[in-house]
Design an enzyme around this catalytic site. Structure first.
Site, short mmCIF file in Angstrom:
data_model
loop_
_atom_site.label_atom_id
_atom_site.label_comp_id
_atom_site.label_asym_id
_atom_site.label_seq_id
_atom_site.Cartn_x
_atom_site.Cartn_y
_atom_site.Cartn_z
N GLU A 100 -0.35 12.29 18.63
CA GLU A 100 -1.05 12.85 18.16
C GLU A 100 -1.83 13.26 19.79
O GLU A 100 -2.69 14.10 20.62
CB GLU A 100 -2.39 12.34 17.99
CG GLU A 100 -2.51 12.55 16.62
CD GLU A 100 -3.38 12.16 15.65
OE1 GLU A 100 -4.22 11.00 15.93
OE2 GLU A 100 -4.00 12.79 13.97
N GLU A 131 12.89 -2.19 6.49
CA GLU A 131 12.18 -2.68 7.26
C GLU A 131 12.91 -4.26 7.67
O GLU A 131 12.02 -5.51 8.62
CB GLU A 131 11.00 -2.91 7.21
CG GLU A 131 10.72 -3.99 4.97
CD GLU A 131 9.02 -4.06 4.74
OE1 GLU A 131 8.84 -5.67 4.92
OE2 GLU A 131 8.74 -2.83 4.07
#
Length: 318
Positions: A100, A131
């Site tokens: 963004e 992960e």
């Protein structure tokens, strides 16, 4: 033939379970054990009440958050990048915040980067085991060729995710600024980072579902890190997004509104200024308020490192 777990595997999972048992974000709440029996409105009210506690938890960390942001902005002013690193929900939030920044602050896509364990595909589909690898994090960061001016923000609700910790450790070894954002106190992630931010939101409504309060807390902190860093870099004028990139009709209309709010100029003046600057809002404002032409506005902004207030001051002293 049915396979049985090895002693080593059982021991490994036993150790992990013991770790999870110590985490606030994983705690079981017996008072909510029959939440599935409640009316929908009552469940929604409970969730809403839970969410209202998150800003308070963030507020307790504001001094640490502010110190981290000042350090980020100092390095970013020297050309450093802001790099978010995480797995699962934490990784997705980092990618969201990074994605963004170009339309909001006219940053290059390489200035604010989001890395998620398992790569872009992990944004929509879980990548098993990604992960758990510190080495994968180091490899992903190596691809970016880190410099000491860069900042790496490791994000992990538990504060124990190996991918996030590995990223912070690797970045710190190269002299980059490091921030560890977690939702448990005394986390390994915060300890590994130069700036540890631990927003302790407490046990989740659904046991261990850290996409809830922990995810909300992480989003709030990431909003602060990116937004305030951009304010410090001169990407805003007051509370106006003067570096907004007008890539669609809505943003083109917003650009004109921002110039209007900043200058009070007529529509004709605004159109002329935006035309002279190829749509650059900050430059258009400088043309109008500073009474300069397009090339002069561009030069003044370059000299002021993009800070509109400084560029305006220069027009008044020359």
């Amino acid at each position: 033939m049915t396979s049985t777990p090895t002693d080593a595997a059982m021991s490994e999972y036993g150790d992990l379970r013991a770790q999870l048992d110590t985490l606030t974000t994983e705690a079981f709440r017996p008072e909510l054990a029959e939440i599935d029996q409640l009316p929908t409105l009552e469940i929604a009210q409970i969730m809403n009440g839970e969410d209202r506690t998150v800003p308070t938890a963030v507020a307790e960390q504001l001094p640490r958050i502010a110190a981290a942001i000042d350090a980020v902005a100092e390095r970013a002013a020297k050309g450093g990048r802001l790099i978010y690193v995480g797995a699962g929900t934490a990784g997705r939030l980092g990618v969201l915040d990074a994605s963004e920044c170009p339309p909001t602050f006219n940053t290059d896509p390489g200035e604010v980067v989001g890395l998620i364990a398992g790569g872009p595909g992990a944004l929509v589909t879980s990548v098993e085991g990604a992960e758990d690898s510190r080495e994968l994090a180091a490899a992903d960061l190596s691809d970016l060729k880190l410099t000491p001016n860069d900042t790496v923000v490791g994000i992990s609700a538990s504060g124990r995710t190996p991918y996030a910790i590995g990223a912070v450790e690797h970045a710190r070894s190269l002299g980059a600024l490091t921030i560890g954002l977690s939702c448990n106190a005394d986390s390994a992630l915060a300890a590994a980072a130069e700036h540890g931010i631990e927003v302790v939101v407490g046990p989740e409504l659904l046991t261990g579902s850290t996409r809830l309060k922990a995810g909300t807390a992480q989003k709030l902190v990431l909003n602060m890190i990116s937004t305030i860093t951009m304010i410090r870099l001169g990407k805003t004028y007051g509370n106006l997004m003067v570096d907004v990139r007008a890539s669609n009709e809505k943003l083109r209309a917003r650009s004109r509104r921002i110039v209007s709010l900043a200058t009070g100029a007529s529509d004709a003046e605004i159109e002329a200024a935006l035309t002279a600057t190829d749509g650059e809002v900050k430059n258009a404002i400088l043309i109008i308020l500073g009474a300069v032409d397009g090339p002069t506005a561009a030069t003044l902004l370059d000299d002021s490192r993009g800070h509109l207030r400084a560029a305006l001051q220069a027009t008044r002293t020359t």
